[in-house]
Design a protein around this motif. Structure first.
Motif, PDB file in Angstrom:
ATOM      1  N   GLY A 146       1.000  -1.700  -0.323  1.00 12.72           N
ATOM      2  CA  GLY A 146      -0.597  -0.441  -0.415  1.00 12.72           C
ATOM      3  C   GLY A 146       1.354   0.945   0.108  1.00 12.72           C
ATOM      4  O   GLY A 146       0.519   2.079  -0.642  1.00 12.72           O
ATOM      5  N   TYR A 147       2.485   1.359   1.061  1.00 15.20           N
ATOM      6  CA  TYR A 147       2.768   2.333   0.971  1.00 15.20           C
ATOM      7  C   TYR A 147       4.093   2.263  -0.206  1.00 15.20           C
ATOM      8  O   TYR A 147       3.841   3.196  -0.616  1.00 15.20           O
ATOM      9  CB  TYR A 147       3.461   3.420   2.584  1.00 15.20           C
ATOM     10  CG  TYR A 147       4.206   3.830   2.654  1.00 15.20           C
ATOM     11  CD1 TYR A 147       3.560   5.297   1.703  1.00 15.20           C
ATOM     12  CD2 TYR A 147       5.045   3.487   3.040  1.00 15.20           C
ATOM     13  CE1 TYR A 147       5.545   6.367   1.990  1.00 15.20           C
ATOM     14  CE2 TYR A 147       6.503   4.682   3.706  1.00 15.20           C
ATOM     15  CZ  TYR A 147       6.080   5.176   2.920  1.00 15.20           C
ATOM     16  OH  TYR A 147       6.494   7.124   3.251  1.00 15.20           O
ATOM     17  N   LEU A 148       4.740   1.552   0.411  1.00 17.48           N
ATOM     18  CA  LEU A 148       6.126   1.812  -0.578  1.00 17.48           C
ATOM     19  C   LEU A 148       6.222   1.259  -1.846  1.00 17.48           C
ATOM     20  O   LEU A 148       6.890   1.869  -2.335  1.00 17.48           O
ATOM     21  CB  LEU A 148       6.318   0.781   0.412  1.00 17.48           C
ATOM     22  CG  LEU A 148       7.917   1.130   1.895  1.00 17.48           C
ATOM     23  CD1 LEU A 148       8.087  -0.387   2.093  1.00 17.48           C
ATOM     24  CD2 LEU A 148       8.231   2.124   1.241  1.00 17.48           C
ATOM     25  N   MET A 149       4.817   0.202  -2.216  1.00 14.83           N
ATOM     26  CA  MET A 149       5.227  -0.050  -4.039  1.00 14.83           C
ATOM     27  C   MET A 149       4.319   0.903  -4.918  1.00 14.83           C
ATOM     28  O   MET A 149       4.889   1.821  -6.007  1.00 14.83           O
ATOM     29  CB  MET A 149       4.203  -1.122  -4.125  1.00 14.83           C
ATOM     30  CG  MET A 149       5.016  -2.433  -4.444  1.00 14.83           C
ATOM     31  SD  MET A 149       3.798  -3.952  -4.898  1.00 14.83           S
ATOM     32  CE  MET A 149       3.679  -3.219  -6.260  1.00 14.83           C
ATOM     33  N   ASN A 150       3.813   1.945  -4.014  1.00 11.11           N
ATOM     34  CA  ASN A 150       2.885   3.169  -4.786  1.00 11.11           C
ATOM     35  C   ASN A 150       4.002   4.499  -4.454  1.00 11.11           C
ATOM     36  O   ASN A 150       4.282   5.254  -5.601  1.00 11.11           O
ATOM     37  CB  ASN A 150       1.458   3.765  -3.528  1.00 11.11           C
ATOM     38  CG  ASN A 150       0.167   2.721  -4.418  1.00 11.11           C
ATOM     39  OD1 ASN A 150      -0.383   2.829  -5.067  1.00 11.11           O
ATOM     40  ND2 ASN A 150       0.105   1.517  -3.308  1.00 11.11           N
ATOM     41  N   ARG A 151       4.688   4.363  -3.111  1.00 10.03           N
ATOM     42  CA  ARG A 151       5.726   5.664  -3.589  1.00 10.03           C
ATOM     43  C   ARG A 151       7.146   5.685  -3.860  1.00 10.03           C
ATOM     44  O   ARG A 151       7.699   6.158  -5.001  1.00 10.03           O
ATOM     45  CB  ARG A 151       6.070   6.175  -1.726  1.00 10.03           C
ATOM     46  CG  ARG A 151       6.541   6.888  -1.906  1.00 10.03           C
ATOM     47  CD  ARG A 151       5.639   7.993  -1.339  1.00 10.03           C
ATOM     48  NE  ARG A 151       5.677   8.847  -1.252  1.00 10.03           N
ATOM     49  CZ  ARG A 151       5.509  10.164  -1.528  1.00 10.03           C
ATOM     50  NH1 ARG A 151       5.571  10.041  -2.962  1.00 10.03           N
ATOM     51  NH2 ARG A 151       5.882  11.422  -1.334  1.00 10.03           N
ATOM     52  N   VAL A 152       7.465   4.182  -4.441  1.00 10.84           N
ATOM     53  CA  VAL A 152       8.535   3.672  -5.424  1.00 10.84           C
ATOM     54  C   VAL A 152       8.270   4.002  -7.506  1.00 10.84           C
ATOM     55  O   VAL A 152       8.611   4.837  -7.712  1.00 10.84           O
ATOM     56  CB  VAL A 152       9.033   2.385  -5.117  1.00 10.84           C
ATOM     57  CG1 VAL A 152       9.855   2.620  -6.729  1.00 10.84           C
ATOM     58  CG2 VAL A 152       9.460   2.562  -4.159  1.00 10.84           C
ATOM     59  N   ALA A 153       6.564   3.578  -7.038  1.00  6.03           N
ATOM     60  CA  ALA A 153       6.026   3.469  -8.506  1.00  6.03           C
ATOM     61  C   ALA A 153       5.895   5.249  -8.893  1.00  6.03           C
ATOM     62  O   ALA A 153       5.633   5.660 -10.143  1.00  6.03           O
ATOM     63  CB  ALA A 153       4.604   3.296  -8.371  1.00  6.03           C
ATOM     64  N   ASP A 154       5.874   6.024  -7.798  1.00  2.30           N
ATOM     65  CA  ASP A 154       5.232   7.566  -7.681  1.00  2.30           C
ATOM     66  C   ASP A 154       7.040   8.701  -8.557  1.00  2.30           C
ATOM     67  O   ASP A 154       6.265   9.569  -9.709  1.00  2.30           O
ATOM     68  CB  ASP A 154       5.040   7.961  -6.693  1.00  2.30           C
ATOM     69  CG  ASP A 154       3.484   8.512  -5.569  1.00  2.30           C
ATOM     70  OD1 ASP A 154       3.023   7.415  -6.428  1.00  2.30           O
ATOM     71  OD2 ASP A 154       3.679   8.829  -4.169  1.00  2.30           O
ATOM     72  N   LEU A 155       7.694   8.311  -8.331  1.00  2.00           N
ATOM     73  CA  LEU A 155       8.947   9.075  -8.412  1.00  2.00           C
ATOM     74  C   LEU A 155       8.767   8.217 -10.984  1.00  2.00           C
ATOM     75  O   LEU A 155       9.567   8.910 -11.130  1.00  2.00           O
ATOM     76  CB  LEU A 155      10.066   8.170  -8.190  1.00  2.00           C
ATOM     77  CG  LEU A 155      10.772   8.132  -6.692  1.00  2.00           C
ATOM     78  CD1 LEU A 155      11.852   7.519  -6.422  1.00  2.00           C
ATOM     79  CD2 LEU A 155      10.416   9.724  -5.738  1.00  2.00           C
ATOM     80  N   GLY A 156       8.344   7.754 -10.629  1.00  4.78           N
ATOM     81  CA  GLY A 156       8.047   7.584 -12.218  1.00  4.78           C
ATOM     82  C   GLY A 156       6.814   8.186 -12.679  1.00  4.78           C
ATOM     83  O   GLY A 156       6.343   7.358 -13.833  1.00  4.78           O
ATOM     84  N   ARG A 157       6.429   8.592 -11.761  1.00 10.26           N
ATOM     85  CA  ARG A 157       4.951   8.713 -11.951  1.00 10.26           C
ATOM     86  C   ARG A 157       4.191   7.899 -12.173  1.00 10.26           C
ATOM     87  O   ARG A 157       2.839   7.901 -13.274  1.00 10.26           O
ATOM     88  CB  ARG A 157       4.927   9.835 -13.619  1.00 10.26           C
ATOM     89  CG  ARG A 157       5.857  11.378 -13.502  1.00 10.26           C
ATOM     90  CD  ARG A 157       5.802  12.054 -14.566  1.00 10.26           C
ATOM     91  NE  ARG A 157       6.837  12.821 -13.973  1.00 10.26           N
ATOM     92  CZ  ARG A 157       7.161  14.258 -15.515  1.00 10.26           C
ATOM     93  NH1 ARG A 157       6.710  13.926 -16.486  1.00 10.26           N
ATOM     94  NH2 ARG A 157       7.669  15.276 -14.950  1.00 10.26           N
ATOM     95  N   GLY A 158       4.301   6.734 -11.999  1.00 14.92           N
ATOM     96  CA  GLY A 158       2.620   5.379 -12.237  1.00 14.92           C
ATOM     97  C   GLY A 158       2.755   4.990 -13.643  1.00 14.92           C
ATOM     98  O   GLY A 158       2.041   4.381 -13.679  1.00 14.92           O
ATOM     99  N   SER A 159       3.956   5.106 -14.157  1.00 15.81           N
ATOM    100  CA  SER A 159       4.118   4.544 -15.727  1.00 15.81           C
ATOM    101  C   SER A 159       4.064   2.945 -15.462  1.00 15.81           C
ATOM    102  O   SER A 159       4.855   2.319 -14.030  1.00 15.81           O
ATOM    103  CB  SER A 159       5.231   5.007 -16.541  1.00 15.81           C
ATOM    104  OG  SER A 159       6.881   4.525 -15.947  1.00 15.81           O
TER     105      SER A 159
END
Length: 233
Positions: A146-159
């Motif tokens: 819920g937190y870390l996977m989403n936060r890491v993906a945020d760095l790539g703008r959720g692509s």
């Protein structure tokens, strides 16, 4: 007439809440929690501290847990059925495929000496089941998926590429946190983390299903450890 407004000026500036620097600062805090845990400065488990950090991060960015998938999948019946079935598949895959193959590769079974106290001890086995559903299933899924996977993906703008990288990276780090189980245990748990992350993504980023699957798998582990039937123990 006023001066023409440039396209760049017309676009609202990205707020600090969506800044990559904020995400990097959070990762630095995560790293500090890991270091503190390595030096035995964290009582019991680092999961509550990571969960608190995740909660603060969501609050600061005005995001709710529901927004990262903490809700039922279609219906509670479907959620429980999917979670139970996938948890059973995860456990069987781990016991009969992952663990034998990884143990053959490393030459060692996972180190489960910390769980020996569960053998034949109903009180500790029930405590283990309770922790499996609270600290592990609930806490770890909120933190890692819920937190870390989403936060890491945020760095790539959720692509799509960002989510693939997030799945691989977070699963690998999740596995590494099980260092008490040795290299074999770390690899096995990393694969389990990948499977749980895949469930999260394939259910439309829903956390309820991997929470149930995680709880079912760990509960079966507790039962096998209590009976002294877990492979390698």
């Amino acid at each position: 007439m006023g001066e023409p407004v440039s396209p760049d000026a017309a676009m609202p500036a990205k707020g600090w809440r969506q800044s990559k620097w904020l995400a990097l600062a959070e990762f630095a805090i995560v790293a500090l929690i890991f270091v503190a845990d390595h030096y035995h400065l964290v009582p019991i488990s680092k999961t509550p501290f990571l969960l608190l950090l995740g909660w603060i991060s969501l609050r600061v960015r005005k995001i709710k847990w529901r927004d990262v998938g903490f809700t039922r999948n279609r219906s509670w019946g479907m959620t429980l059925a999917l979670g139970f079935g996938l948890g059973l598949i995860l456990e069987l895959f781990q016991l009969f495929i992952t663990q034998p193959l990884v143990a053959r590769f490393t030459g060692k079974q996972p180190d489960l000496s910390d769980f020996r106290i569960l053998h034949g001890n109903m009180k500790y086995a029930l405590l283990g089941v309770a922790l499996s559903w609270t600290l592990a299933a609930f806490g770890e899924e909120l933190v890692w998926r819920g937190y870390l996977m989403n936060r890491v993906a945020d760095l790539g703008r959720g692509s799509r590429f960002a989510w693939i990288c997030s799945l691989l990276l977070v699963s690998a780090v999740f596995g590494s946190t099980h260092s008490d189980q040795g290299l074999t245990g770390q690899i096995i748990e990393g694969i389990a983390g990948f499977f749980l992350g895949l469930i999260y993504l394939r259910t439309g980023k829903n956390l309820a299903v991997p929470i149930v699957a995680h709880g079912v798998s760990d509960t079966l582990d507790m039962v096998l450890l209590f009976l002294g039937k877990y492979p390698g123990t």
